[in-house]
Design a protein around this motif. Structure first.
Motif, mmCIF file in Angstrom:
data_model
loop_
_atom_site.group_PDB
_atom_site.id
_atom_site.type_symbol
_atom_site.label_atom_id
_atom_site.label_comp_id
_atom_site.label_asym_id
_atom_site.label_seq_id
_atom_site.Cartn_x
_atom_site.Cartn_y
_atom_site.Cartn_z
ATOM 1 N N ILE B 165 44.853 37.226 38.895
ATOM 2 C CA ILE B 165 45.334 37.899 40.109
ATOM 3 C C ILE B 165 44.285 37.665 41.197
ATOM 4 O O ILE B 165 43.118 38.021 41.017
ATOM 5 C CB ILE B 165 45.531 39.416 39.877
ATOM 6 N N TYR B 167 42.701 38.143 45.028
ATOM 7 C CA TYR B 167 42.621 39.134 46.113
ATOM 8 C C TYR B 167 41.846 38.539 47.286
ATOM 9 O O TYR B 167 40.907 37.752 47.076
ATOM 10 C CB TYR B 167 41.887 40.392 45.642
ATOM 11 N N GLN B 169 39.513 39.391 50.950
ATOM 12 C CA GLN B 169 38.333 40.239 51.197
ATOM 13 C C GLN B 169 38.726 41.700 51.464
ATOM 14 O O GLN B 169 37.920 42.603 51.250
ATOM 15 C CB GLN B 169 37.563 39.655 52.393
ATOM 16 N N SER B 170 39.987 41.925 51.908
ATOM 17 C CA SER B 170 40.444 43.300 52.165
ATOM 18 C C SER B 170 41.131 43.894 50.938
ATOM 19 O O SER B 170 41.814 44.914 51.032
ATOM 20 C CB SER B 170 41.418 43.308 53.352
ATOM 21 N N HIS B 171 41.013 43.223 49.821
ATOM 22 C CA HIS B 171 41.540 43.698 48.528
ATOM 23 C C HIS B 171 43.060 43.658 48.436
ATOM 24 O O HIS B 171 43.668 44.366 47.629
ATOM 25 C CB HIS B 171 41.014 45.111 48.210
ATOM 26 N N ASN B 172 43.696 42.864 49.304
ATOM 27 C CA ASN B 172 45.150 42.675 49.186
ATOM 28 C C ASN B 172 45.426 41.613 48.124
ATOM 29 O O ASN B 172 44.728 40.599 48.063
ATOM 30 C CB ASN B 172 45.723 42.193 50.526
ATOM 31 N N LYS B 173 46.455 41.903 47.320
ATOM 32 C CA LYS B 173 46.817 40.930 46.279
ATOM 33 C C LYS B 173 47.477 39.718 46.932
ATOM 34 O O LYS B 173 48.453 39.864 47.669
ATOM 35 C CB LYS B 173 47.766 41.599 45.279
#
Lengths: 254, 252
Positions: B165, B167, B169-173
């Motif tokens: 999975i 991601y 840098q803003s932790h969005n998948k």
């Protein structure tokens, strides 16, 4: 002639026995004298410069909160204490400091004398990646080994929660000016990421990430009720921030 | 008479001196002998129930190791006696067919590589986990050090899948992909704007489904990160897959 030989053997035996007894008595006296003056180290002093000194108080004195002369600093991690009765303590762990700024560390044992004053013993300088000092008296020994770990500027800490489909649920940004922070993780989170951003001496950013399953902070077996993060602040001063994780509304927040 | 006294005293003195010398020379010899032995590694042998034709892997303390040694950790600590211990913990897989094992210490003596002593062969039932340790102390009076080789044996898992999975840098998948034995290849390409990825490895331990999760940074992948998955084949043979992670090339 036979009589003479017998006499000589007898005399030698007596002499040897007397000698052995004398040595034994001498040693016993010495031991009992030394036992009377067994001293246990109060703390270990780790000196980076005149103004930057850390202490590690030994387990023997750790309980005496009222009359503490020093407290153990927060700049240690993975500390393993091996106690054998009252007579032996072996401590190993990591000691964090700015290794670009300080090339060497001076370690020494501190003792309390009869007048309740601190006495420093045999300072030793260490300029490699590890320091080891030890102290032994007749029936007591102490050993202290620390691996040195470099510290860079801590730019930010984020706590990112993920749902059961691994999608981002929530981000909490940690206030770096607060030395101790309680962090509550949502009940809906499957796991969460501790995302630490550091800046190295060349000005380049890098991340240290730790993924934690929510079950690891549930109930009394919370493995993250004390999670220290060590870094330099923007003024290049070393600091430690303690994060205390618990599940939201669980009622077990520390 | 005085002469007899003198002769006897000389004899007794000579006797004491010679016995002292003998003791001293024996001690020195032992020390010298021990100094020449160097513990360099361990040989791992796994066998079938008929104890023949072992499969062998080697682990050397300089880091060289056999392909089926899947994990190694080296710990340094002081033991109760105050000796400085270096413990090499080596993880190794058995299979249902090769379920017996023993370990042999490898030494270098006067420059020659030799096998020292072996543990006794042990056979285990399916799914049991075992550890075998061999430890040695350097008996030089000036060096209080020990070396320990600890080999942990567990059964080879059955690979189910690994999921990557990605991601930003803003932790969005960004994307997720599941790889099984049907679509496995020797490389995995991540997107350019992937900051980090979760790798979820799923496997069967006996009948029980297990999973391990890792976080891998973009920088690790640029630096040539590889993942190795072990599995039993349909014929209960050993196999592994090495996956090289790469970042997708830029269009320009």
């Amino acid at each position: 002639m036979t009589k003479l030989i017998k006499y000589l053997i007898f005399s030698f035996t007596i002499l040897i026995l007397l000698g052995c007894q004398l040595v034994y008595i001498d040693k016993t006296t010495e031991t009992s004298t030394n036992q009377d003056i067994i001293r246990k180290p109060y703390a270990i002093k780790l000196k980076l410069d005149e103004n930057t000194i850390d202490y590690y108080v030994t387990s023997y004195y750790r309980g005496d909160d009222e009359d503490k002369k020093f407290t153990t600093s927060h700049f240690y991690s993975n500390v393993h204490i091996h106690l054998i009765g009252n007579d032996k303590e072996i401590i190993t762990g990591n000691y964090h400091f700015d290794m670009d700024r300080y090339q060497c560390v001076i370690l020494s044992y501190l003792f309390i004398n009869e007048n309740d004053e601190i006495e420093e013993h045999n300072p030793e300088m260490f300029c490699e990646d590890q320091a080891h000092i030890s102290y032994t008296s007749n029936n007591y020994s102490h050993s202290f080994t620390m691996n040195f770990v470099d510290v860079d500027i801590l730019e930010s800490i984020e706590i990112v929660e993920f749902d059961k489909h691994d999608n981002k649920l929530k981000i909490q940004r940690i206030d770096l000016n607060n030395p101790e922070i309680s962090v509550f993780i949502s009940k809906d989170a499957k796991d969460f990421l501790i995302n630490k951003k550091y800046i190295d001496k060349n000005g380049e950013a890098y991340y240290v990430r730790k993924l934690v399953n929510r079950t690891e902070i549930e109930g009394l077996n919370n493995k993250y009720s004390y999670y220290p993060v060590i870094g330099l602040n923007q003024e290049n001063v070393r600091q430690s921030i303690v994060l205390r994780f618990s599940v939201q509304n669980e009622g077990l927040a520390v | 008479m005085k002469r007899v006294y003198l002769v006897l005293i000389v004899f007794v003195t000579l006797f004491f001196i010679s016995s002292c010398e003998l003791v001293s020379s024996t001690t020195e010899k032992t020390t010298t002998e021990n100094k020449t032995i160097e513990y360099v590694g361990v040989k791992i042998s796994i066998l079938d129930n008929f104890i023949n034709d072992p499969l062998v892997d080697y682990y050397y303390i300089d880091g060289e190791k056999g392909l089926y040694i899947y994990d190694v950790s080296v710990k340094e600590y002081q033991d109760d006696s105050g000796a400085q211990v270096i413990e090499h913990e080596i993880n190794y897989h058995l299979t249902p067919k090769y379920n017996c094992f023993y370990i042999t210490t490898l030494i270098r003596e006067n420059g020659d590589l030799k096998e020292l002593d072996s543990s006794t062969a042990t056979c285990t039932d399916f799914m049991a986990k075992f550890s075998h340790s061999i430890g040695y102390g350097y008996k030089d009076s000036k060096v209080n050090e020990k070396i320990i080789f600890k080999v942990n044996f567990s059964f080879m898992p059955n690979f189910i899948s690994y999921e990557v999975i990605e991601y930003d840098q803003s932790h969005n998948k960004l994307v997720s992909k599941t790889i099984t034995l049907d679509n496995i290849s020797d490389e995995y390409i991540i997107q350019q704007d992937t900051a980090y990825c979760k790798i979820i490895y799923q496997y069967l331990e006996g009948e029980v489904s297990q999973s391990d999760v890792k976080i891998i940074d973009h920088k690790d992948i640029i630096n040539g990160y590889t993942e190795r998955f072990y599995t039993l084949t349909e014929n209960d043979e050993r196999a592994f897959y090495i996956i090289q992670f790469k970042v997708e090339p830029t269009n320009s």
